[in-house]
Design a protein around this motif. Sequence first.
Motif, short mmCIF file in Angstrom:
data_model
loop_
_atom_site.label_atom_id
_atom_site.label_comp_id
_atom_site.label_asym_id
_atom_site.label_seq_id
_atom_site.Cartn_x
_atom_site.Cartn_y
_atom_site.Cartn_z
N GLU A 79 0.93 -0.99 0.44
CA GLU A 79 0.17 -0.42 0.06
C GLU A 79 0.89 1.17 0.51
OE1 GLU A 79 -2.61 0.05 3.12
OE2 GLU A 79 -4.19 -1.75 2.22
N ASP A 80 2.15 1.57 -0.57
CA ASP A 80 2.85 2.34 -0.39
C ASP A 80 2.50 2.45 -1.62
OD1 ASP A 80 4.39 2.83 1.77
OD2 ASP A 80 5.29 1.36 1.31
N MET A 81 1.52 2.75 -3.10
CA MET A 81 1.13 3.15 -4.08
C MET A 81 0.24 2.58 -4.57
SD MET A 81 3.85 2.00 -7.12
CE MET A 81 2.50 2.02 -8.51
N PRO A 82 -1.36 2.98 -5.79
CA PRO A 82 -2.27 1.94 -5.70
C PRO A 82 -2.02 1.20 -6.78
CG PRO A 82 -1.99 4.27 -6.60
CD PRO A 82 -0.83 4.33 -5.93
N GLU A 83 -2.33 0.58 -6.42
CA GLU A 83 -1.99 -0.83 -8.05
C GLU A 83 -2.41 -0.53 -9.10
OE1 GLU A 83 -4.29 -5.09 -6.56
OE2 GLU A 83 -5.46 -3.53 -5.82
N SER A 84 -1.45 -0.76 -10.21
CA SER A 84 -2.01 0.00 -11.21
C SER A 84 -1.96 -1.42 -12.74
CB SER A 84 -0.75 0.82 -11.24
OG SER A 84 -0.45 1.76 -10.28
N ILE A 85 -2.02 -0.59 -13.61
CA ILE A 85 -1.92 -1.45 -14.79
C ILE A 85 -0.35 -1.18 -15.76
CG2 ILE A 85 -2.74 -1.92 -17.21
CD1 ILE A 85 -5.89 -1.28 -15.88
N VAL A 86 0.07 -2.00 -15.88
CA VAL A 86 1.38 -1.36 -16.43
C VAL A 86 1.79 -2.22 -17.95
CG1 VAL A 86 4.04 -1.93 -15.91
CG2 VAL A 86 2.40 -2.43 -14.27
N VAL A 87 2.30 -2.05 -18.94
CA VAL A 87 1.59 -2.32 -19.87
C VAL A 87 3.21 -2.30 -20.72
CG1 VAL A 87 0.79 -2.28 -22.52
CG2 VAL A 87 -0.84 -2.07 -20.30
N GLY A 88 4.55 -3.16 -21.23
CA GLY A 88 5.58 -2.93 -21.78
C GLY A 88 4.75 -3.04 -22.84
N MET A 248 7.42 9.81 -6.56
CA MET A 248 5.60 9.97 -7.75
C MET A 248 4.49 9.63 -6.93
SD MET A 248 6.34 9.30 -11.47
CE MET A 248 7.23 9.98 -12.37
N PHE A 249 4.68 8.83 -6.17
CA PHE A 249 3.45 8.81 -5.11
C PHE A 249 3.51 8.28 -3.41
CE2 PHE A 249 2.94 5.75 -8.60
CZ PHE A 249 1.78 6.18 -8.73
N GLU A 250 4.37 10.10 -3.18
CA GLU A 250 4.15 10.17 -1.93
C GLU A 250 3.47 10.39 -1.27
OE1 GLU A 250 7.18 12.78 0.55
OE2 GLU A 250 7.28 12.98 -1.76
N MET A 251 2.07 11.02 -1.86
CA MET A 251 1.31 11.76 -1.49
C MET A 251 0.17 10.26 -0.63
SD MET A 251 -1.25 14.35 -3.00
CE MET A 251 -0.39 15.44 -2.91
N TYR A 252 0.07 8.77 -1.81
CA TYR A 252 -0.59 7.75 -1.28
C TYR A 252 -0.25 7.50 -0.30
CZ TYR A 252 -2.98 3.80 -2.95
OH TYR A 252 -4.37 2.41 -2.93
N ARG A 253 0.68 7.20 0.03
CA ARG A 253 1.47 6.39 1.98
C ARG A 253 0.79 7.80 2.53
NH1 ARG A 253 6.32 7.09 -1.82
NH2 ARG A 253 7.43 8.46 -0.47
N PRO A 254 1.14 7.09 3.81
CA PRO A 254 0.86 7.09 5.27
C PRO A 254 1.24 8.57 5.18
CG PRO A 254 0.77 4.90 5.94
CD PRO A 254 1.11 5.37 4.20
N ILE A 255 1.25 9.21 6.72
CA ILE A 255 1.88 10.99 6.65
C ILE A 255 2.61 10.03 7.30
CG2 ILE A 255 1.49 12.42 8.22
CD1 ILE A 255 -1.15 13.25 7.16
N THR A 256 4.16 10.66 6.94
CA THR A 256 5.24 9.89 7.91
C THR A 256 5.62 11.13 8.51
OG1 THR A 256 6.93 11.55 6.19
CG2 THR A 256 6.13 9.62 5.69
N LYS A 257 6.20 10.46 9.61
CA LYS A 257 7.34 11.58 10.84
C LYS A 257 8.37 13.04 9.80
CE LYS A 257 8.34 7.71 14.09
NZ LYS A 257 9.83 7.75 14.96
N LYS A 258 8.78 13.28 8.70
CA LYS A 258 8.97 14.21 7.82
C LYS A 258 8.00 14.97 7.91
CE LYS A 258 12.17 14.87 4.34
NZ LYS A 258 11.78 15.22 3.31
N THR A 259 6.46 14.11 7.27
CA THR A 259 5.55 15.61 6.53
C THR A 259 4.90 15.93 7.83
OG1 THR A 259 5.49 13.69 4.85
CG2 THR A 259 3.98 15.31 5.88
#
Length: 381
Positions: A79-88, A248-259
Amino acid sequence: MKKSVTLLMACIFVVSGYSQAIYESFRSIKLDQSRELKIQLPRNYKKNVDKTYPLIIVLDGDYLFEPVAGNVDFFSYWEDMPESIVVGVNQRKTRERDCEYDKGEYLPTLKGSEFFEFIGQELVPYLNQTYRTAPLQIIVGHDYTANFINYFLFKDNPIFQGYICLSPELAPPMVERISTKLSSSSDIWYYLATATNDAERIKKDVRDLNDKMQEVENSDIHFFFDDFEESSHYTLVGRGIPRALETMFEMYRPITKKTYKEVLLPLETSTYDYLVDMYKTTEQLYGIKREIRINDFIAVSTAIEKNQKWEELEPLGKLANKEHPKKMLGYYYLGMFYEQTGEPKKAMRAYENGFQLEEVAFLTKDYMLDKVNKIKEDFGW
């Protein structure tokens, strides 16, 4: 260090083993040929029929798809980023022609122009129609293809909001063009990486672009740069991909001590609004409406208490009751609000209501009962 890297890669491969790739041949009218695709859908994609997912297009899919797909699956699992569709997109035999640009205007030409139209006018629309994609779309490239993905950035309304440029072999005017474009753009995530043992010309151009971006004052752009020590043109890829996803997905993660320390505590505007806006933004970007985490409620409430913004505890308590109606968190915040604003009877009632609900974090039934008894004792009730 080597052991930790080995362990991380092992975890990625174990986790990604549960997300199998789909191999598909896509017939392109623009290219007048078929292109081989590798597609990784999120876990439980078929079960979550109402859920949408960010789309990540990976050029150089022959060798870049697996590390990107593995990291995406690993990060989303935790849960550090949303599940995503990856296409190569496989380009083993065509990458140089696919990325061809003219030596006058330094824009895609011939096969390069056709490949550009294939991605933007055929592949992406097809994927959006076929799969449940969210508004956020990201493209990834390495050296030739990392230069090429920037051409999508130059469109008036770019179809990609995220760009992961791993050691790009930049065309001559690209440093100026990219920095100029980003200086006037909004809602773009741009990750750039080189390394100490990268090719000299690539390293110089990439560092020059980073220097240019330091002069750009645009809060609507999210620019990230890494210059990895003791990595080469190829090994930096393994370090750059997880770093790009992290940033890129920092906003998605829980609020950290740093934030908490660097953002919430010095925040002059509403701390409550910060929490609400954070989840609204992630919903708009990722197409996912999420329950607000208990951790984030606690981080925000702690900052509110520290800064004595007592009036913000009332809406925070109501929001917590809405998000977690079975837990005592919301009534605790309401009780604190009434206590600090001189309404002890309402505070006592709120704590009593919370006492009947589920314990959460540091809040226990004994703690809530103590709050009630303390008010009774203070006022002789």
